[in-house]
Scaffold this motif. Sequence first.
Motif, PDB file in Angstrom:
ATOM      1  N   GLU A 236       0.826  -1.201   0.000  1.00  0.00           N
ATOM      2  CA  GLU A 236       0.000   0.000   0.000  1.00  0.00           C
ATOM      3  C   GLU A 236       0.869   1.264   0.000  1.00  0.00           C
ATOM      4  OE1 GLU A 236      -3.339  -0.033  -0.136  1.00  0.00           O
ATOM      5  OE2 GLU A 236      -3.348  -2.230  -0.165  1.00  0.00           O
ATOM      6  N   ALA A 237       0.446   2.259  -0.754  1.00  0.00           N
ATOM      7  CA  ALA A 237       1.130   3.556  -0.729  1.00  0.00           C
ATOM      8  C   ALA A 237       0.456   4.417   0.331  1.00  0.00           C
ATOM      9  CB  ALA A 237       1.042   4.218  -2.098  1.00  0.00           C
ATOM     10  N   THR A 238       1.099   4.606   1.473  1.00  0.00           N
ATOM     11  CA  THR A 238       0.485   5.359   2.562  1.00  0.00           C
ATOM     12  C   THR A 238       1.357   6.547   2.967  1.00  0.00           C
ATOM     13  OG1 THR A 238       1.555   4.087   4.342  1.00  0.00           O
ATOM     14  CG2 THR A 238      -0.529   3.226   3.459  1.00  0.00           C
ATOM     15  N   GLU A 239       0.710   7.568   3.487  1.00  0.00           N
ATOM     16  CA  GLU A 239       1.434   8.755   3.952  1.00  0.00           C
ATOM     17  C   GLU A 239       2.335   8.412   5.132  1.00  0.00           C
ATOM     18  OE1 GLU A 239      -1.003  12.117   4.792  1.00  0.00           O
ATOM     19  OE2 GLU A 239      -1.831  12.226   2.760  1.00  0.00           O
TER      20      GLU A 239
ATOM     21  N   ASN B 246       8.535   5.886  -2.598  1.00  0.00           N
ATOM     22  CA  ASN B 246       7.401   6.294  -3.423  1.00  0.00           C
ATOM     23  C   ASN B 246       7.461   7.816  -3.495  1.00  0.00           C
ATOM     24  OD1 ASN B 246       4.759   7.335  -4.086  1.00  0.00           O
ATOM     25  ND2 ASN B 246       3.952   5.283  -3.739  1.00  0.00           N
ATOM     26  N   LYS B 247       7.686   8.354  -4.675  1.00  0.00           N
ATOM     27  CA  LYS B 247       7.903   9.801  -4.820  1.00  0.00           C
ATOM     28  C   LYS B 247       6.697  10.629  -4.385  1.00  0.00           C
ATOM     29  CE  LYS B 247      11.306   9.385  -8.554  1.00  0.00           C
ATOM     30  NZ  LYS B 247      11.401   7.917  -8.508  1.00  0.00           N
ATOM     31  N   ALA B 248       5.503  10.046  -4.457  1.00  0.00           N
ATOM     32  CA  ALA B 248       4.295  10.792  -4.087  1.00  0.00           C
ATOM     33  C   ALA B 248       4.127  10.877  -2.575  1.00  0.00           C
ATOM     34  CB  ALA B 248       3.067  10.140  -4.715  1.00  0.00           C
ATOM     35  N   THR B 249       4.393   9.769  -1.873  1.00  0.00           N
ATOM     36  CA  THR B 249       4.107   9.751  -0.434  1.00  0.00           C
ATOM     37  C   THR B 249       5.159  10.462   0.414  1.00  0.00           C
ATOM     38  OG1 THR B 249       5.174   7.589  -0.133  1.00  0.00           O
ATOM     39  CG2 THR B 249       2.806   7.593  -0.632  1.00  0.00           C
ATOM     40  N   ILE B 250       6.301  10.833  -0.170  1.00  0.00           N
ATOM     41  CA  ILE B 250       7.316  11.547   0.625  1.00  0.00           C
ATOM     42  C   ILE B 250       7.156  13.062   0.541  1.00  0.00           C
ATOM     43  CG2 ILE B 250       9.038   9.693   0.426  1.00  0.00           C
ATOM     44  CD1 ILE B 250      10.483  11.533  -1.636  1.00  0.00           C
ATOM     45  N   GLN B 251       6.227  13.541  -0.275  1.00  0.00           N
ATOM     46  CA  GLN B 251       6.070  14.990  -0.436  1.00  0.00           C
ATOM     47  C   GLN B 251       5.483  15.628   0.824  1.00  0.00           C
ATOM     48  OE1 GLN B 251       7.350  16.477  -3.212  1.00  0.00           O
ATOM     49  NE2 GLN B 251       7.942  14.381  -3.750  1.00  0.00           N
TER      50      GLN B 251
END
Length: 359
Positions: A91-94, A125-130
């Motif tokens: 899962e891609a999670t914050e 995951n480049k999206a969840t580290i923002q």
Amino acid sequence: MKKDQKIKVGISIGDLNGIGAEIVFKTFADSMMLDFCTPVLFASVKTLSYVKKILASQVGLHGIDTVSSALEGKVNVLNVWKEPVKIQFGEATEETGKYALKSFVRATKALKDGEIDVLVTAPINKATIQTDDFKFPGHTDYLAKELEGDAMMLMATDTLKVGLLTDHVAVKDVAVHITPEVITQKVETLYKTLQCDFGIHVPKIALLGINPHVGDNGVIGDEDDKVLIPTLEKIRDTGKIVYGPYAADSFFGSGNYKNFDAILAAYHDQGLIPFKTLSFGKGVNYTAGLSQIRTSPDHGTAYEIAGQNKADHGSFREAVFMAIEMYRKREDYKELTQNVLKVSPRKSVNKGRQAPKES
């Protein structure tokens, strides 16, 4: 660093919902790896012990609270956090994005401060580290800000090295980003890294065209004729051995890439698709041009197999070995060039666009 000391390899753990911890465990389950380096994982003993149990890994973990207390012969884990982390494999999670960022930022600081010798990064995951404070497309861009130099993504194996004029740029914006200044800087960065990090004294570099068929004399775009070719001619006048531009569609399939020490592609997929086709699972992503050494595997988080003990750790293992080897090469290069007199560059007699054929 003393000659008899083992190189201290810092490792950022990446996205805990992906395969990062698994490929790290599999790499250092081989105790012989500890003969080559002293690993320091930037994470949490509590968190990694939980993942280790799920994966039934036998690797031993040694918890530390300061990098200076890392022990040779151990897989050291610096406790960057101590609170529990909710892990949901695949899962891609914050939440896991937050801890991937904590690990990476702390590891980068350790590299910058000389606490570790090299850095190897597990996939994020480049999206969840923002976050509000971290707005970078990936590892490379942040490292470029924190470390001295001109960062360039370089995909590498022992026999194939592919750099990029532009990396995480939308295809529609590629041509705009390729200027004479960018081309000159990227060639300079690649040339220097081939010399001091790979030990290639006189590198031979090929550049791929921006447009299909190098623009077909302006029929399919004029960027190659107006920007790339004139800039390459000026670069050759400095004495560097740089050929091109070559039509990208046939360059790899024909085997022409084997005639060069490295290739510069115009954009991300132009370079990475052939590289990964030829070298997937054995390639290493290296951030060239920085004051410090950072490598990573040539793949991402692989959520689809996370937590299933199916991940191939070959590329991560190669990333560790390459970081160690480049550190040694760079130290040797510094030693060799400390007192060398500067010599004026000779003008190259090579003005052609094609490399001479091998006999």
